[in-house]
Write a protein that holds these residues in place. Structure first.
Motif, short mmCIF file in Angstrom:
data_model
loop_
_atom_site.label_atom_id
_atom_site.label_comp_id
_atom_site.label_asym_id
_atom_site.label_seq_id
_atom_site.Cartn_x
_atom_site.Cartn_y
_atom_site.Cartn_z
N ALA A 326 30.03 38.83 49.54
CA ALA A 326 30.44 38.46 47.85
C ALA A 326 30.39 37.28 47.44
CB ALA A 326 31.94 38.99 47.81
N ARG A 355 26.31 37.95 40.72
CA ARG A 355 27.56 37.16 40.43
C ARG A 355 27.52 36.79 39.04
NH1 ARG A 355 29.63 33.39 44.63
NH2 ARG A 355 31.06 32.88 43.12
N TYR A 364 30.74 43.57 37.02
CA TYR A 364 30.10 43.48 38.24
C TYR A 364 29.75 44.72 38.86
CZ TYR A 364 29.94 42.08 43.19
OH TYR A 364 29.50 41.65 44.31
N VAL A 366 29.42 46.80 42.13
CA VAL A 366 29.81 46.25 43.85
C VAL A 366 28.38 46.74 44.68
CG1 VAL A 366 31.34 47.58 45.59
CG2 VAL A 366 32.15 47.40 42.95
N ASP A 370 31.50 44.59 49.66
CA ASP A 370 32.47 44.22 48.67
C ASP A 370 33.77 45.06 49.13
OD1 ASP A 370 31.07 42.17 47.29
OD2 ASP A 370 30.44 43.59 45.88
N SER A 374 37.82 40.56 47.74
CA SER A 374 36.75 39.61 47.57
C SER A 374 36.34 39.52 46.03
CB SER A 374 35.75 39.96 48.44
OG SER A 374 34.99 41.22 48.04
N ILE A 375 36.29 40.56 45.33
CA ILE A 375 35.78 40.42 43.99
C ILE A 375 36.76 39.87 43.17
CG2 ILE A 375 35.03 42.04 42.07
CD1 ILE A 375 34.22 43.77 43.88
N ASP A 378 36.61 36.12 43.81
CA ASP A 378 35.42 35.18 43.45
C ASP A 378 35.44 35.31 41.83
OD1 ASP A 378 34.44 35.08 45.82
OD2 ASP A 378 33.19 37.14 45.66
N ASN A 379 36.10 36.05 41.28
CA ASN A 379 36.33 35.90 39.86
C ASN A 379 37.24 35.68 39.04
OD1 ASN A 379 33.43 37.36 38.84
ND2 ASN A 379 34.33 38.59 40.57
N ILE A 406 35.25 42.96 35.06
CA ILE A 406 36.10 41.82 35.69
C ILE A 406 36.42 41.09 34.72
CG2 ILE A 406 34.50 41.84 37.72
CD1 ILE A 406 32.95 39.55 36.49
#
Length: 409
Positions: A326, A355, A364, A366, A370, A374-375, A378-379, A406
């Motif tokens: 990720a 990403r 996003y 997947v 993932d 984690s998503i 990261d966002n 996201i």
């Protein structure tokens, strides 16, 4: 605390640190005209010779730059002005043009700013867990370390020590190179949130705090703590952090040290000459004197990188899972830079492209490995928002290829 706020705080404090000597010097008076003239002439001459400015983390300053800059000058080159503080300040300075080189104990994190810069690995250093010299604990396992950072092991007696709380120290900047690299190994992402209430601006301040606290525990590097009698390096899995144990891969926690440059710098030619200098025998001798491994001396570690990461992650998480992809800019940027055709590096580049597309479109896709956590990390959103925007049930599993919103728009 956000990355932006921490970076602004870091820059303000750095500016204060750099300004203090100048203010102090301005208050001094010189009573002899001849002495004043000589001093001024020397200062001007020294300033004229300062060809490059380096800024970055304390780790890379101690391990690479302190003596290397002097060796560079003895070899007939200009002076390098050193401004050690932390990773974020160095990368920001190189991106903004106020420094020519930055030091970092992590690779690119995949951010837009980092993507415009070049991260060149120049040495290998051990990531070292340090405690007060009076601490009796002889070793920690990767699993124990993982649980300590999550706040699930909180007393030294749980790892063979005294009945006393573990006071975990960390560096405040979310993208600090040393902290980021360790979390990347233990958790598969450098942005993992941890349970560390004692936060410091850099590793130097962290080391000073642990030296005064018999219950303290924190992260530094071999080059940072060598010869410091007030601190103890704790072995991992019974293996001591040494240059020899980095070279043969028996010590599991190590990281490349990077010099970060801007390809659009007006001093790109001088910068390249300095980086090339680091591959000379003179420069390698300087690195070895600081207990770090010259990058080319450890080139065999590159081929072992995927296996090493998988092993550390599996032991730390007590599972057979592989590290998630990720955050590929963090997880595999080093391997991608030096082994760009490896299978894991190619996967990482694909995930990194995904990403970047997600940030542009607000959606996003997947990928394997993932998780919602984690998503979200990261966002920079919460898991609750992701569930709400995508109508996900609390325990609903994600599927590879699933498209998630996201952002609220």
């Amino acid at each position: 605390m956000s990355v932006r706020v921490v970076r602004l705080l870091s820059l303000l404090l750095l500016g204060a640190c750099l300004a203090t000597p100048a203010l102090a010097a301005g208050k001094k008076t010189t009573h002899h005209a001849t002495t004043h003239h000589t001093t001024t002439h020397k200062a001007e001459s020294s300033k004229a010779k300062a060809s490059l400015i380096w800024r970055g983390d304390v780790t890379t300053a101690r391990a690479v730059m302190d003596d290397m800059s002097r060796e560079w000058q003895r070899s007939g080159h200009g002076r390098i002005e050193l401004q050690p503080f932390n990773t974020a300040s160095g990368i920001d300075a190189v991106a903004g043009g106020s420094a020519d080189l930055a030091g970092s104990a992590r690779a690119s994190d995949g951010s837009a700013e980092d993507a415009r810069l070049t991260f060149t690995p120049v040495a290998w250093d051990a990531l070292v867990m340090i405690a007060n010299r009076s601490n009796p604990v002889r070793s920690l396992s990767l699993r124990q370390l993982h649980q300590i950072y999550l706040g699930r092991i909180t007393n030294w007696s749980q790892v063979g020590g005294s009945n006393a709380p573990i006071d975990l120290y960390a560096v405040i900047s979310p993208n600090d190179g040393v902290e980021y690299s360790l979390r990347n190994l233990l958790f598969g992402r450098g942005t993992q949130q941890i349970s560390a209430p004692r936060l410091y601006l850099n590793t130097k301040a962290l080391e000073e705090g642990i030296a005064l606290n018999p219950n303290g525990l924190g992260l530094s590097t071999l080059a940072d703590v060598r010869g410091n009698s007030k601190l103890r390096a704790i072995p991992i899995g019974g293996v001591m952090p040494t240059a020899a144990n980095i070279a043969d891969g028996s010590y599991p926690l190590y990281t490349p040290l990077y010099l970060v440059t801007n390809p659009n710098s007006r001093k790109a030619t001088e910068v390249k000459a300095f980086i090339d200098f680091l591959a000379t025998d003179k420069a390698k001798a300087v690195l070895r004197d600081h207990s770090v491994l010259p990058y080319q001396d450890g080139i065999a570690l590159v081929a072992k990188e995927d296996a090493r990461r998988d092993k550390v992650y599996a032991e730390a998480t007590a599972s057979n899972a592989k590290p998630p992809l990720a955050a590929p800019g963090a997880s595999y940027a080093a391997a991608a830079a030096i082994a760009p055709t490896s299978e894991r590096a190619l996967e990482a580049h694909k995930a990194l492209d995904a990403r970047r597309e997600a940030k542009a479109t607000g959606n996003y896709t997947v990928a394997d490995g993932d998780t919602l956590e984690s998503i979200a990390l990261d966002n920079h959103v919460t898991q609750a928002k992701l569930r709400r925007w995508n109508h996900l049930k609390k325990d609903e599993a994600l599927k590879s290829g699933q498209v998630l919103r996201i952002s609220e728009k």
